[in-house]
Design a protein around this motif. Structure first.
Motif, PDB file in Angstrom:
ATOM      1  N   THR A   1      -5.770  57.831  46.605  1.00  0.00           N
ATOM      2  CA  THR A   1      -4.659  57.193  47.305  1.00  0.00           C
ATOM      3  C   THR A   1      -4.981  55.763  47.717  1.00  0.00           C
ATOM      4  O   THR A   1      -4.136  54.859  47.591  1.00  0.00           O
ATOM      5  CB  THR A   1      -4.277  58.009  48.562  1.00  0.00           C
ATOM      6  OG1 THR A   1      -3.889  59.324  48.165  1.00  0.00           O
ATOM      7  CG2 THR A   1      -3.124  57.362  49.313  1.00  0.00           C
ATOM      8  N   ASP A   2      -6.197  55.551  48.202  1.00  0.00           N
ATOM      9  CA  ASP A   2      -6.517  54.281  48.864  1.00  0.00           C
ATOM     10  C   ASP A   2      -7.442  53.356  48.083  1.00  0.00           C
ATOM     11  O   ASP A   2      -7.611  52.195  48.483  1.00  0.00           O
ATOM     12  CB  ASP A   2      -7.158  54.565  50.223  1.00  0.00           C
ATOM     13  CG  ASP A   2      -6.216  55.285  51.172  1.00  0.00           C
ATOM     14  OD1 ASP A   2      -4.991  55.202  50.973  1.00  0.00           O
ATOM     15  OD2 ASP A   2      -6.702  55.953  52.111  1.00  0.00           O
TER      16      ASP A   2
ATOM     17  N   MET B   1     -16.624  50.040  46.472  1.00  0.00           N
ATOM     18  CA  MET B   1     -16.876  51.171  45.584  1.00  0.00           C
ATOM     19  C   MET B   1     -16.143  50.973  44.258  1.00  0.00           C
ATOM     20  O   MET B   1     -14.948  50.712  44.241  1.00  0.00           O
ATOM     21  CB  MET B   1     -16.385  52.471  46.225  1.00  0.00           C
ATOM     22  CG  MET B   1     -17.170  52.935  47.423  1.00  0.00           C
ATOM     23  SD  MET B   1     -16.602  54.547  48.040  1.00  0.00           S
ATOM     24  CE  MET B   1     -14.959  54.107  48.593  1.00  0.00           C
ATOM     25  N   LYS B   2     -16.898  51.095  43.183  1.00  0.00           N
ATOM     26  CA  LYS B   2     -16.302  51.043  41.854  1.00  0.00           C
ATOM     27  C   LYS B   2     -16.373  52.403  41.158  1.00  0.00           C
ATOM     28  O   LYS B   2     -15.481  52.768  40.410  1.00  0.00           O
ATOM     29  CB  LYS B   2     -16.994  49.978  41.008  1.00  0.00           C
ATOM     30  CG  LYS B   2     -16.782  48.557  41.513  1.00  0.00           C
ATOM     31  CD  LYS B   2     -17.459  47.557  40.598  1.00  0.00           C
ATOM     32  CE  LYS B   2     -17.241  46.131  41.092  1.00  0.00           C
ATOM     33  NZ  LYS B   2     -17.923  45.143  40.206  1.00  0.00           N
ATOM     34  N   SER B   3     -17.466  53.119  41.411  1.00  0.00           N
ATOM     35  CA  SER B   3     -17.619  54.448  40.825  1.00  0.00           C
ATOM     36  C   SER B   3     -18.294  55.355  41.835  1.00  0.00           C
ATOM     37  O   SER B   3     -19.232  54.949  42.527  1.00  0.00           O
ATOM     38  CB  SER B   3     -18.426  54.397  39.524  1.00  0.00           C
ATOM     39  OG  SER B   3     -19.723  53.884  39.763  1.00  0.00           O
ATOM     40  N   VAL B   4     -17.809  56.583  41.908  1.00  0.00           N
ATOM     41  CA  VAL B   4     -18.244  57.534  42.925  1.00  0.00           C
ATOM     42  C   VAL B   4     -18.675  58.837  42.254  1.00  0.00           C
ATOM     43  O   VAL B   4     -18.004  59.318  41.347  1.00  0.00           O
ATOM     44  CB  VAL B   4     -17.102  57.821  43.922  1.00  0.00           C
ATOM     45  CG1 VAL B   4     -17.388  59.049  44.758  1.00  0.00           C
ATOM     46  CG2 VAL B   4     -16.866  56.616  44.812  1.00  0.00           C
ATOM     47  N   LEU B   5     -19.781  59.399  42.717  1.00  0.00           N
ATOM     48  CA  LEU B   5     -20.197  60.745  42.317  1.00  0.00           C
ATOM     49  C   LEU B   5     -20.092  61.650  43.531  1.00  0.00           C
ATOM     50  O   LEU B   5     -20.595  61.312  44.611  1.00  0.00           O
ATOM     51  CB  LEU B   5     -21.639  60.749  41.799  1.00  0.00           C
ATOM     52  CG  LEU B   5     -22.257  62.135  41.554  1.00  0.00           C
ATOM     53  CD1 LEU B   5     -21.505  62.888  40.465  1.00  0.00           C
ATOM     54  CD2 LEU B   5     -23.743  62.026  41.217  1.00  0.00           C
TER      55      LEU B   5
ATOM     56  N   ASP C   1     -11.872  60.497  55.958  1.00  0.00           N
ATOM     57  CA  ASP C   1     -11.738  59.066  56.257  1.00  0.00           C
ATOM     58  C   ASP C   1     -13.049  58.522  56.826  1.00  0.00           C
ATOM     59  O   ASP C   1     -13.496  57.427  56.460  1.00  0.00           O
ATOM     60  CB  ASP C   1     -10.608  58.838  57.273  1.00  0.00           C
ATOM     61  CG  ASP C   1      -9.229  58.963  56.646  1.00  0.00           C
ATOM     62  OD1 ASP C   1      -9.134  58.917  55.401  1.00  0.00           O
ATOM     63  OD2 ASP C   1      -8.247  59.098  57.399  1.00  0.00           O
ATOM     64  N   ALA C   2     -13.656  59.313  57.717  1.00  0.00           N
ATOM     65  CA  ALA C   2     -14.927  58.898  58.305  1.00  0.00           C
ATOM     66  C   ALA C   2     -16.017  58.817  57.240  1.00  0.00           C
ATOM     67  O   ALA C   2     -16.807  57.858  57.219  1.00  0.00           O
ATOM     68  CB  ALA C   2     -15.332  59.868  59.407  1.00  0.00           C
TER      69      ALA C   2
END
Length: 310
Positions: free
Chosen positions: A23-24, A1-5, A219-220
Motif C-alpha cells: 500500500t505505502d 527500501m527497494k527490496s525486502v525479504l 507500521d512500527a
C-alpha cells in the motif's frame, strides 16, 4: 527500501506486513517459509521454501535476491524445547551469518517478545526496555537470546540489526494457537453446536495482558527498519493492561451468546504471570509510534473476519 525479504512469510503478521508494504511503498517483496508454496493472495514477488535452519538453502536465497531490508518474522511457540530453540535461536544465527557473508549492509529487523521480561515486581510496570529480562519459558529465553546475539553481531561485526519487542499482537487472521484466536474458535464452535450458553473454562481468571493491533505493530516494524537504530530494542505495545476475562466477554458479546466463565484448576499454568504491560515511550521518542486501533475494535475486526471465513 527497494527490496525486502520476509522470513516466516506465511505467518499471521507477515500477511499484514506485505499488505502494508504494498500500500505505502514501491518495493519488491520476497518471502521464505517452510511450506512448499505461498498462497497467490499474499502477492509476493517471489517465494522459496526454506527451512531457516538449513544454512545452505538460506544463504542461497539471500545471495539470489540480495534484499536491502530483512524482516525476520520466522519463529515458533510450543512445548517442544528442541524445536523452539532450534528455530528461534539457531535459525536466527544462521540468518545473521548469511547476512554477514552475503549482504553485510542490509538492514535486519528481528522480533523479540514481551516474554523476555518474565516475572516483574508490581513497581516495575509499565515495563521499559531498560528493565532486566528474566524469561522463564523456552519461548522467552530463545527470543531474548536472539536479541542479545543480534546486539553482539552489531558490536562485533558491524551488522545493521535492530529488535522490536512486541507484546500480544491481535487482529484478523490470528491463529488459534494464540489466546485470542483460541477464544474465538471456541465461541464459533459453540455457535455451530447451537449451544444455549457459552461456557469458557480458564485457569487464571484475573490474567491481564497488553494487546496491540497487528496493523499498528506492522507500521512500527517498518519505521524501525527504516531508521538508524542498530543494536536497539523497542517495545511495541498499547501501554495498558486488559484482562483475558474481558476479552472473552467482549467477543462473546459479538456472538450474542450469554457467557459463563468457570475457573478450572487443571488449566492453571505454572509458572505464569498475572499481569504484564509495557511502555512505548522509547518508540514514540524515536519514530513517533502511537497505537491507533483500540482493543475493542481489534477484537471486532478479528471476530468479523473469522466468521466471514467460516
Amino acid at each position: 527500501m527497494k527490496s525486502v525479504l520476509i522470513t516466516g512469510a506465511l505467518g499471521f503478521c507477515a500477511g499484514h506486513l506485505v499488505r502494508r508494504l504494498r500500500t505505502d511503498y514501491d518495493v519488491r517483496i520476497f518471502g521464505i517459509d517452510i511450506a512448499d508454496e505461498a498462497l497467490p493472495e499474499l502477492h509476493l514477488d517471489a517465494y522459496l521454501s526454506v527451512d531457516i535452519c538449513d544454512r545452505e538453502r538460506l544463504e542461497y536465497a539471500i545471495k539470489f535476491w540480495e534484499p536491502d531490508t530483512i524482516f525476520h518474522l520466522a519463529g515458533v511457540i510450543g512445548d517442544d524445547l528442541y524445536q523452539v530453540y532450534r528455530i528461534n535461536f539457531s535459525g536466527s544465527i544462521n540468518l545473521f551469518e548469511a547476512v554477514r557473508r552475503c549482504i553485510p549492509n542490509a538492514s535486519v529487523l528481528i522480533i523479540g517478545s514481551s516474554a523476555e521480561y518474565g516475572f516483574a515486581a508490581p513497581g516495575d510496570f509499565p515495563l521499559t526496555e531498560e528493565q532486566p529480562c528474566r524469561p522463564f519459558n523456552a519461548y522467552g529465553i530463545s527470543k531474548h537470546a536472539v536479541v542479545l546475539a543480534g546486539q553482539n553481531y552489531v558490536q562485533k561485526e558491524g551488522l545493521k540489526i535492530v529488535a522490536a519487542r512486541p507484546f500480544n499482537i491481535i487482529g484478523p487472521g490470528i491463529p488459534p494457537t494464540l489466546v485470542v484466536g483460541a477464544i474465538i474458535k471456541r465461541i464459533k464452535d459453540s455457535l455451530n453446536r447451537k449451544d444455549k450458553k457459552l461456557v469458557i473454562k480458564m485457569g487464571n481468571l484475573n490474567t491481564e495482558r497488553d494487546f496491540i493491533n497487528v496493523n499498528d505493530a506492522m507500521d512500527a516494524y517498518i519505521k524501525i527498519a527504516q531508521g538508524d537504530f542498530w543494536g536497539e530494542v523497542f517495545n511495541i505495545c498499547s501501554g495498558k493492561p486488559y484482562s483475558i476475562r474481558k476479552v472473552v466477554e467482549v467477543i462473546a458479546g459479538f456472538s450474542g451468546m450469554p457467557v459463563e466463565i468457570e475457573h478450572d484448576p487443571a488449566l492453571v499454568r505454572i509458572p505464569d504471570i498475572d499481569i504484564s504491560f509495557g511502555s512505548y515511550a522509547k518508540a514514540h521518542r524515536a519514530f513517533g509510534f502511537e497505537p491507533v486501533v483500540d482493543i475493542e475494535r481489534s477484537l471486532f475486526e478479528t471476530w468479523r473476519q473469522y466468521m466471514e471465513r467460516a
